[in-house]
Enzyme design. Sequence first.
Site, PDB file in Angstrom:
ATOM      1  N   HIS A  44      -9.446  -3.780  -2.473  1.00 23.30           N
ATOM      2  CA  HIS A  44      -7.942  -3.329  -2.055  1.00 23.30           C
ATOM      3  C   HIS A  44      -8.282  -1.736  -1.187  1.00 23.30           C
ATOM      4  O   HIS A  44      -8.852  -0.624  -0.317  1.00 23.30           O
ATOM      5  CB  HIS A  44      -6.886  -2.652  -2.213  1.00 23.30           C
ATOM      6  CG  HIS A  44      -6.148  -2.662  -1.400  1.00 23.30           C
ATOM      7  ND1 HIS A  44      -4.883  -2.956  -0.627  1.00 23.30           N
ATOM      8  CD2 HIS A  44      -5.688  -0.781  -1.076  1.00 23.30           C
ATOM      9  CE1 HIS A  44      -4.171  -2.423  -0.386  1.00 23.30           C
ATOM     10  NE2 HIS A  44      -4.484  -0.794  -0.271  1.00 23.30           N
ATOM     11  N   GLU A  45      -8.989  -0.748  -2.762  1.00 26.49           N
ATOM     12  CA  GLU A  45      -9.749   0.812  -2.566  1.00 26.49           C
ATOM     13  C   GLU A  45     -10.636   0.929  -1.630  1.00 26.49           C
ATOM     14  O   GLU A  45     -10.520   1.829  -1.298  1.00 26.49           O
ATOM     15  CB  GLU A  45      -9.121   0.959  -4.493  1.00 26.49           C
ATOM     16  CG  GLU A  45      -7.975   0.860  -5.158  1.00 26.49           C
ATOM     17  CD  GLU A  45      -6.975   1.692  -4.621  1.00 26.49           C
ATOM     18  OE1 GLU A  45      -6.914   2.253  -3.658  1.00 26.49           O
ATOM     19  OE2 GLU A  45      -5.657   1.306  -4.280  1.00 26.49           O
ATOM     20  N   CYS A  81       1.107  -0.672   0.143  1.00 29.08           N
ATOM     21  CA  CYS A  81       0.394   0.257   0.147  1.00 29.08           C
ATOM     22  C   CYS A  81       0.751   0.840  -0.091  1.00 29.08           C
ATOM     23  O   CYS A  81       1.585   1.136   0.606  1.00 29.08           O
ATOM     24  CB  CYS A  81      -0.968  -0.112   1.597  1.00 29.08           C
ATOM     25  SG  CYS A  81      -1.818   1.528   1.294  1.00 29.08           S
ATOM     26  N   HIS A 130     -10.011   1.628   1.608  1.00 26.82           N
ATOM     27  CA  HIS A 130      -9.893   2.779   1.700  1.00 26.82           C
ATOM     28  C   HIS A 130     -10.996   3.778   1.714  1.00 26.82           C
ATOM     29  O   HIS A 130     -10.725   4.444   3.439  1.00 26.82           O
ATOM     30  CB  HIS A 130      -8.722   3.130   1.148  1.00 26.82           C
ATOM     31  CG  HIS A 130      -7.063   2.572   1.011  1.00 26.82           C
ATOM     32  ND1 HIS A 130      -6.796   3.091   2.530  1.00 26.82           N
ATOM     33  CD2 HIS A 130      -6.976   2.370   0.399  1.00 26.82           C
ATOM     34  CE1 HIS A 130      -5.518   1.986   1.608  1.00 26.82           C
ATOM     35  NE2 HIS A 130      -5.459   2.031   0.481  1.00 26.82           N
TER      36      HIS A 130
END
Length: 204
Positions: free
Chosen positions: A174-175, A131, A178
């Site tokens: 993953h995004e 990351c 966030h």
Amino acid sequence: MSAQDKIIKASHLITMDDIIREGNPTLRKEASEVSLPLSDEDIILGEKMMQFLKHSQDPVMAEKLGLRGGVGLAAPQLDISKRIIAVLVPNMEDSEGNPPKEAYSLQEIMYNPKIVAHSVQEAALADGEGCLSVDRLVEGYVVRHSRVTVDYYDKKGDKHRIKLKGYNAIVVQHEIDHINGIMFYDRINSQNPFAIKEGMLIIE
């Protein structure tokens, strides 16, 4: 001046200095939805995020700007708590070194992305995940869904639904994590980082 005001200036190129690191509270917040129709500021922000990813994958620009390579970026990583992500996954050369017909398998700026369906089967990248907001190596399988269906809006305000599998599905998850205040290592088994659940797909 807010982080967004600084980043959307015409002359500004996003660099690693703009990316906040783990420990910053913005990375643990649930980000706010962007309002539609999109403001010029949010459209420009998305375009700047995509520009950063392209620069990070270009050896010349990456060296010039001191960038780590990335395939995804979320607005909270820029200290902007909005539900905006950019993903840029390049296709690789074939075994004979020929360039791919299409440069990217996934290239999209997504506003208010949301996972609306997912597979029962789980998956993890064999080499783990990294990351841009984490400057240390964190080993272990990051357990995610092997397939996801994602709804999102583009910069024109049009709604899209896409089905993703494999690596592209991992990148988008993953995004989206966030914008939900989740870091990738939250999904690693702390007791046994390389535990493989029954039926879990390991993506090489």
